[in-house]
Design a protein around this motif. Structure first.
Motif, PDB file in Angstrom:
ATOM      1  N   CYS A 109       0.953  22.535  37.353  1.00  0.00           N
ATOM      2  CA  CYS A 109       0.544  23.412  38.455  1.00  0.00           C
ATOM      3  C   CYS A 109       1.681  24.390  38.681  1.00  0.00           C
ATOM      4  O   CYS A 109       2.847  24.011  38.599  1.00  0.00           O
ATOM      5  CB  CYS A 109       0.315  22.623  39.746  1.00  0.00           C
ATOM      6  SG  CYS A 109      -1.108  21.536  39.717  1.00  0.00           S
ATOM      7  N   ASN A 116      -4.813  30.208  43.490  1.00  0.00           N
ATOM      8  CA  ASN A 116      -5.645  30.475  42.315  1.00  0.00           C
ATOM      9  C   ASN A 116      -4.777  31.120  41.242  1.00  0.00           C
ATOM     10  O   ASN A 116      -3.732  31.701  41.547  1.00  0.00           O
ATOM     11  CB  ASN A 116      -6.797  31.418  42.668  1.00  0.00           C
ATOM     12  CG  ASN A 116      -7.732  30.800  43.674  1.00  0.00           C
ATOM     13  OD1 ASN A 116      -8.324  29.764  43.437  1.00  0.00           O
ATOM     14  ND2 ASN A 116      -7.849  31.432  44.834  1.00  0.00           N
ATOM     15  N   CYS A 131      -8.321  23.786  31.757  1.00  0.00           N
ATOM     16  CA  CYS A 131      -8.159  23.489  33.176  1.00  0.00           C
ATOM     17  C   CYS A 131      -9.096  22.344  33.539  1.00  0.00           C
ATOM     18  O   CYS A 131     -10.325  22.525  33.495  1.00  0.00           O
ATOM     19  CB  CYS A 131      -8.454  24.724  34.025  1.00  0.00           C
ATOM     20  SG  CYS A 131      -8.216  24.463  35.791  1.00  0.00           S
ATOM     21  N   GLU A 132      -8.527  21.192  33.850  1.00  0.00           N
ATOM     22  CA  GLU A 132      -9.295  20.015  34.281  1.00  0.00           C
ATOM     23  C   GLU A 132     -10.484  19.728  33.355  1.00  0.00           C
ATOM     24  O   GLU A 132     -11.613  19.578  33.808  1.00  0.00           O
ATOM     25  CB  GLU A 132      -9.761  20.186  35.720  1.00  0.00           C
ATOM     26  CG  GLU A 132      -8.639  20.214  36.725  1.00  0.00           C
ATOM     27  CD  GLU A 132      -7.882  18.895  36.840  1.00  0.00           C
ATOM     28  OE1 GLU A 132      -8.511  17.839  36.911  1.00  0.00           O
ATOM     29  OE2 GLU A 132      -6.641  18.945  36.873  1.00  0.00           O
ATOM     30  N   GLU A 134     -12.047  21.577  31.259  1.00  0.00           N
ATOM     31  CA  GLU A 134     -12.825  22.743  30.858  1.00  0.00           C
ATOM     32  C   GLU A 134     -11.905  23.656  30.052  1.00  0.00           C
ATOM     33  O   GLU A 134     -10.722  23.776  30.358  1.00  0.00           O
ATOM     34  CB  GLU A 134     -13.323  23.462  32.111  1.00  0.00           C
ATOM     35  CG  GLU A 134     -14.330  24.537  31.859  1.00  0.00           C
ATOM     36  CD  GLU A 134     -14.825  25.160  33.155  1.00  0.00           C
ATOM     37  OE1 GLU A 134     -15.607  26.110  33.051  1.00  0.00           O
ATOM     38  OE2 GLU A 134     -14.414  24.740  34.239  1.00  0.00           O
ATOM     39  N   SER A 147      -8.863  27.683  40.018  1.00  0.00           N
ATOM     40  CA  SER A 147      -8.042  27.079  41.062  1.00  0.00           C
ATOM     41  C   SER A 147      -6.788  26.490  40.418  1.00  0.00           C
ATOM     42  O   SER A 147      -6.869  25.757  39.440  1.00  0.00           O
ATOM     43  CB  SER A 147      -8.821  25.985  41.786  1.00  0.00           C
ATOM     44  OG  SER A 147      -7.977  25.295  42.685  1.00  0.00           O
ATOM     45  N   TYR A 149      -4.425  24.607  42.113  1.00  0.00           N
ATOM     46  CA  TYR A 149      -3.938  23.389  42.753  1.00  0.00           C
ATOM     47  C   TYR A 149      -5.047  22.775  43.584  1.00  0.00           C
ATOM     48  O   TYR A 149      -5.733  23.508  44.282  1.00  0.00           O
ATOM     49  CB  TYR A 149      -2.732  23.680  43.648  1.00  0.00           C
ATOM     50  CG  TYR A 149      -2.162  22.436  44.270  1.00  0.00           C
ATOM     51  CD1 TYR A 149      -1.286  21.626  43.565  1.00  0.00           C
ATOM     52  CD2 TYR A 149      -2.535  22.047  45.551  1.00  0.00           C
ATOM     53  CE1 TYR A 149      -0.784  20.457  44.133  1.00  0.00           C
ATOM     54  CE2 TYR A 149      -2.035  20.882  46.118  1.00  0.00           C
ATOM     55  CZ  TYR A 149      -1.163  20.095  45.403  1.00  0.00           C
ATOM     56  OH  TYR A 149      -0.678  18.945  45.951  1.00  0.00           O
ATOM     57  N   GLU A 151      -5.741  21.144  40.831  1.00  0.00           N
ATOM     58  CA  GLU A 151      -6.071  21.105  39.416  1.00  0.00           C
ATOM     59  C   GLU A 151      -4.841  21.474  38.585  1.00  0.00           C
ATOM     60  O   GLU A 151      -4.013  22.264  39.002  1.00  0.00           O
ATOM     61  CB  GLU A 151      -7.216  22.066  39.086  1.00  0.00           C
ATOM     62  CG  GLU A 151      -8.528  21.721  39.732  1.00  0.00           C
ATOM     63  CD  GLU A 151      -8.661  22.215  41.173  1.00  0.00           C
ATOM     64  OE1 GLU A 151      -7.699  22.806  41.703  1.00  0.00           O
ATOM     65  OE2 GLU A 151      -9.718  21.994  41.767  1.00  0.00           O
ATOM     66  N   LYS A 152      -4.759  20.895  37.406  1.00  0.00           N
ATOM     67  CA  LYS A 152      -3.670  21.226  36.484  1.00  0.00           C
ATOM     68  C   LYS A 152      -4.256  21.952  35.290  1.00  0.00           C
ATOM     69  O   LYS A 152      -5.429  21.788  34.958  1.00  0.00           O
ATOM     70  CB  LYS A 152      -2.957  19.952  36.029  1.00  0.00           C
ATOM     71  CG  LYS A 152      -2.210  19.270  37.161  1.00  0.00           C
ATOM     72  CD  LYS A 152      -1.446  18.072  36.661  1.00  0.00           C
ATOM     73  CE  LYS A 152      -0.661  17.466  37.807  1.00  0.00           C
ATOM     74  NZ  LYS A 152       0.144  16.351  37.353  1.00  0.00           N
ATOM     75  N   HIS A 153      -3.429  22.767  34.655  1.00  0.00           N
ATOM     76  CA  HIS A 153      -3.893  23.539  33.513  1.00  0.00           C
ATOM     77  C   HIS A 153      -2.811  23.590  32.436  1.00  0.00           C
ATOM     78  O   HIS A 153      -1.655  23.246  32.676  1.00  0.00           O
ATOM     79  CB  HIS A 153      -4.289  24.950  33.954  1.00  0.00           C
ATOM     80  CG  HIS A 153      -3.141  25.723  34.507  1.00  0.00           C
ATOM     81  ND1 HIS A 153      -2.711  25.574  35.818  1.00  0.00           N
ATOM     82  CD2 HIS A 153      -2.323  26.623  33.945  1.00  0.00           C
ATOM     83  CE1 HIS A 153      -1.680  26.362  36.024  1.00  0.00           C
ATOM     84  NE2 HIS A 153      -1.418  27.015  34.912  1.00  0.00           N
TER      85      HIS A 153
END
Length: 171
Positions: A109, A116, A131-132, A134, A147, A149, A151-153
């Motif tokens: 993050c 975002n 991202c999560e 996807e 997004s 946070y 969520e991590k990417h």
């Protein structure tokens, strides 16, 4: 959730992209792509436009004299996509050199509060963004937002070309 935005490819966008891809654009070497020293992390080149808030400086800091050119392009993109931009926390241009084999950098993050992310892909290098669970496989001039946070990417490296991306965090 990753959302692909439309790129209006305005004159301002084309001018900024040409400047970033020129031999005159300043790049600075970073040892890792995340805040963690992990085996699958890769070095990259960075150009800070707005530096992220940090614990002893709880506000963003402008670090590039051409910040207004970046802001104009972001304003055009947000307007074209009927989105509201309230505040930019961080704005950076990243270049990841090709690797011998595709690698995935660590999930992360950018900030530990709600925000975002927007990514603007300036090269056709690939380098899938995840991202999560996807994923998005980019082409040149693609734009995505998601997004940032909680969520991590992460992203994967390219094996062919420099992966050059404008990254901004915002609310």
């Amino acid at each position: 959730m990753i959302t692909q935005l439309k790129n209006p490819k305005t004159t301002n966008y084309q001018k900024l992209k040409k400047n970033i891809l020129s031999d005159q654009f300043a790049w600075y070497h970073e040892k890792t792509a995340s805040n963690f020293q992990e085996d699958n992390d890769v070095p990259f080149f960075s150009h800070s436009v707005i530096a992220r808030p940090v614990p002893n400086r709880t506000y963003p800091k402008i670090t590039d004299e051409y910040v207004s050119e970046f802001q104009v392009v972001l304003d055009e993109i947000f307007s074209y996509n009927n989105l509201k931009l309230n505040c930019i926390y961080r704005l950076n241009v990243n270049m990841v050199s090709p690797t011998n084999e595709e690698m995935q950098i660590p999930f992360h993050c950018d900030h530990m509060w709600s925000h975002n992310n927007i990514l603007i892909y300036l090269t056709n290098a690939g380098g899938e963004t995840i991202c999560e669970g996807e994923s998005f496989n980019p082409s040149e001039d693609d734009i995505i937002t998601f997004s940032g946070y909680p969520e991590k990417h992460c992203h994967k490296t390219s094996i062919e070309k420099n992966r050059i991306v404008i990254v901004a965090t915002y609310i």
